[in-house]
Scaffold this motif. Structure first.
Motif: not given
Length: 370
Positions: A238-240, A245-251, A334-338
């Motif tokens: 539920t935190e997401s 909602v976007a996810v930051i690319h880990p690269g 925004v979700l971190s690269p996790e």
């Protein structure tokens, strides 16, 4: 009543009545556009006709009711739990990292709301080999305890493995079957294959848009669109949740934006100019409220088709169009690269947990063209 008083009253009514009528018309106009902007959308098919897409009004996202029996540590505004990372964007959207939220508190808020979450995953061609791990780990970590319906798009329905499901969970093999009786449901949606992985990638937005219009509207609350060649390793819950909602690319999350692989050709609708851009977002994980993802998918599909008429294919297909869209339409969470790491990368110190990660693979072996 004196003639003078009667005349005064008549004049007062003559002034007030038009004002009230004007205010009523203004309220109706503002509410209609507010409602259409948030809860509905006008969609124009290729034939030029107009059809409205209506969505259920979502109250639970705007009204967060906490349980009165739950005890938890007092929050502080002068001492944060994370000082090694940024936890809010310049437009005041939360950036979710491990240690920035209370999972028990969030679940206690959302569980009584009886929310439902759809997830889409594309297993086309040899990508079906990743489906078992994706589904089995999703069952362990993805919105556990909530109603989740996963839609698997594939050109090889017979190769979809019978995943070992928990008690009361089901696998449906026909997209027409739709029930909300079990916590986690799976539907296999047949789609044609392709000789180009770029075409498969670009077609996803159209299929997501169609799924929302034909199956999900007024039945689901949220939708997340995820890559199949990935596995869950930790909680995604539920935190997401958020409107968009976007996810930051880990690269690229440590890089200057000049190094982001945006579409840089001005003639493309996915164009992002130099010295512009916030973050580089993953095309392999995004989501939000049903109506917001529908708006995103519809816009990206329209822009992709406009590019195709000019013989242009954006640098990273739907990911390029998604990044252009979110540059203008800022994500509300925004979700971190996790939330989409890469297995071949060593974990950086700020990444305390890997929740979802792309597996190591040989692209020459799984893609029809490289």
């Amino acid at each position: 009543m004196s003639f003078k008083m009667h005349l005064l009253t008549s004049r007062t009514v003559a002034v007030i009545l038009p004002v009230l009528l004007l205010l009523g018309m203004l309220y109706s106009y503002i509410w209609r556009h507010y409602r259409d902007g948030i809860f509905g959308q006008e969609v124009r098919p290729a034939d030029g006709s107009s059809s409205r897409v209506d969505f259920t009004i979502v109250n639970h996202w705007f009204h967060l009711v906490a349980s009165d029996y739950l005890e938890y540590q007092q929050p502080s505004i002068v001492q944060g739990s994370r000082t090694d990372v940024v936890t809010v964007t310049p437009w005041l959207a939360p950036i979710v990292w491990e240690g920035t939220y209370n999972p028990e508190l969030l679940d206690s808020i959302y569980r009584p709301q009886n929310i439902s979450i759809a997830a889409t995953v594309f297993a086309v061609g040899k990508y079906t080999k990743f489906l078992r791990d994706f589904l089995e780990t999703a069952e362990q970590h993805f919105f556990v305890g909530f109603k989740v319906h996963v839609y698997v798009f594939t050109d090889r329905p017979k190769e979809v493995h019978q995943v070992k499901m928990a008690s009361g969970r089901q696998l449906f093999k026909r997209a027409a079957v739709d029930s909300a009786s079990s916590p986690l449901q799976l539907t296999v949606v047949p789609v044609p294959g392709s000789n180009r992985w770029q075409e498969i990638s670009a077609r996803r937005m159209e299929l997501i848009q169609t799924l929302i219009e034909e199956k999900l509207q007024n039945h689901m609350d949220y939708i997340f669109c995820l890559d199949v060649d990935s596995k869950f390793h930790g909680r995604w819950g539920t935190e997401s949740l958020g409107a968009l909602v976007a996810v930051i690319h880990p690269g690229y999350y440590r890089d200057d934006r000049s190094k982001f692989p945006y579409e840089r050709r001005p003639e493309s609708t996915a164009y992002v100019a130099p010295r512009k851009g916030d973050f580089y977002y993953c095309g392999g994980a995004f989501g939000g409220l049903l109506q917001e993802v529908h708006r995103l998918a519809n816009t990206c599909r329209t822009n992709f088709e406009a590019d195709a008429k000019k013989g242009i294919e954006a640098a990273w297909q739907e990911e390029s169009h998604l990044n252009r869209y979110m540059l203008i339409n800022k994500p509300t969470k925004v979700l971190s690269p996790e939330y989409l790491w890469q297995d071949f990368k060593p974990r950086n110190p700020e990444v305390r947990i890997i929740r979802f990660s792309g597996v190591i693979k040989n692209y020459a072996d799984i893609r029809p063209n490289v």
